[in-house]
Motif scaffolding. Structure first.
Motif, short mmCIF file in Angstrom:
data_model
loop_
_atom_site.label_atom_id
_atom_site.label_comp_id
_atom_site.label_asym_id
_atom_site.label_seq_id
_atom_site.Cartn_x
_atom_site.Cartn_y
_atom_site.Cartn_z
N UNK A 56 36.66 6.90 -42.80
CA UNK A 56 35.26 6.99 -43.23
C UNK A 56 34.42 5.98 -42.44
N UNK A 57 33.13 6.15 -42.52
CA UNK A 57 32.19 5.28 -41.80
C UNK A 57 32.39 3.83 -42.24
N UNK A 58 32.37 2.89 -41.29
CA UNK A 58 32.56 1.48 -41.66
C UNK A 58 31.49 0.94 -42.60
N UNK A 59 30.38 1.64 -42.73
CA UNK A 59 29.36 1.19 -43.68
C UNK A 59 29.88 1.23 -45.11
N UNK A 60 30.91 2.04 -45.36
CA UNK A 60 31.52 2.07 -46.69
C UNK A 60 32.06 0.68 -47.04
N UNK A 61 32.53 -0.05 -46.06
CA UNK A 61 32.99 -1.42 -46.30
C UNK A 61 31.87 -2.30 -46.84
N UNK A 62 30.67 -2.15 -46.28
CA UNK A 62 29.52 -2.90 -46.79
C UNK A 62 29.20 -2.47 -48.22
N UNK A 63 29.29 -1.17 -48.48
CA UNK A 63 28.99 -0.66 -49.81
C UNK A 63 29.97 -1.22 -50.84
N UNK A 64 31.24 -1.25 -50.50
CA UNK A 64 32.27 -1.76 -51.42
C UNK A 64 32.01 -3.24 -51.73
N UNK A 65 31.76 -4.03 -50.69
CA UNK A 65 31.52 -5.47 -50.91
C UNK A 65 30.24 -5.68 -51.72
N UNK A 66 29.17 -5.00 -51.36
CA UNK A 66 27.91 -5.17 -52.08
C UNK A 66 28.05 -4.76 -53.54
N UNK A 67 28.71 -3.62 -53.79
CA UNK A 67 28.88 -3.15 -55.17
C UNK A 67 29.73 -4.14 -55.96
N UNK A 68 30.80 -4.64 -55.36
CA UNK A 68 31.66 -5.60 -56.06
C UNK A 68 30.90 -6.88 -56.40
#
Length: 178
Positions: A86-98
């Motif tokens: 998946x797009x690496x932006x998902x990593x930002x989404x996971x960290x931000x959401x957490x």
């Protein structure tokens, strides 16, 4: 559910996270700059623009205007996103959401459930899926303020993390120390 898209200087944070996910430090040489530019173009992250926010270090290397701490936190999650396809932006989404959920939990746990709810559904939620340090900053400062009295050391560490990412966050740290 939104499509990954660059907002503002998000290309800097993404480039740093990708570079660090590959096992490098926050600075890079000309060859790495060209490789990062190509990777960001492939991801649709530059939208016909060039990689901006670069500063020459004087030794033939480059660094970004924005500090690298947030990108370093996200780098393993961006790497994991790419590994699963998946797009690496998902990593930002996971960290931000957490981080946002952590602050909501802390507010609720400390006896402020309505404030936790308002923070959780407030304007900060717009930044959840963005490669930007806003969620990192707000949650670090918010948690630092919540922990400042009873968990003074943890509060100072969180304020210090926020200040390391953005020196303007020194204000709450200095005010709290006074």
């Amino acid at each position: 559910d939104s499509a990954p898209r660059r907002v503002g200087d998000g290309s800097e944070y993404m480039a740093m996270a990708l570079h660090m996910a590959d096992g490098h430090g926050p600075t890079f040489d000309e060859a790495a700059r060209q490789q990062l530019t190509s990777r960001l173009e492939t991801l649709g992250w530059l939208d016909g623009t060039s990689l901006t926010g670069l500063l020459p270090t004087g030794n033939g290397r480059w660094e970004f205007v924005h500090f690298w701490l947030y990108s370093a936190v996200v780098a393993p999650f961006a790497q994991a996103s790419m590994v699963v396809g998946v797009h690496p932006n998902v990593g930002f989404t996971v960290v931000n959401a957490a981080m946002l959920l952590g602050l909501v939990w802390l507010l609720s746990y400390r006896g402020h459930p309505l404030l936790g709810l308002l923070v959780g559904i407030g304007p900060l939620i717009w930044w959840i899926d963005k490669a930007h340090a806003e969620v990192f900053m707000v949650t670090a400062i918010g948690a630092a303020c919540m922990l400042a009295n009873e968990r003074r050391r943890a509060g100072f560490w969180l304020a210090g993390l926020a200040a390391a990412q953005n020196p303007a966050a020194l204000g709450p740290l200095v005010a709290r120390a006074a």
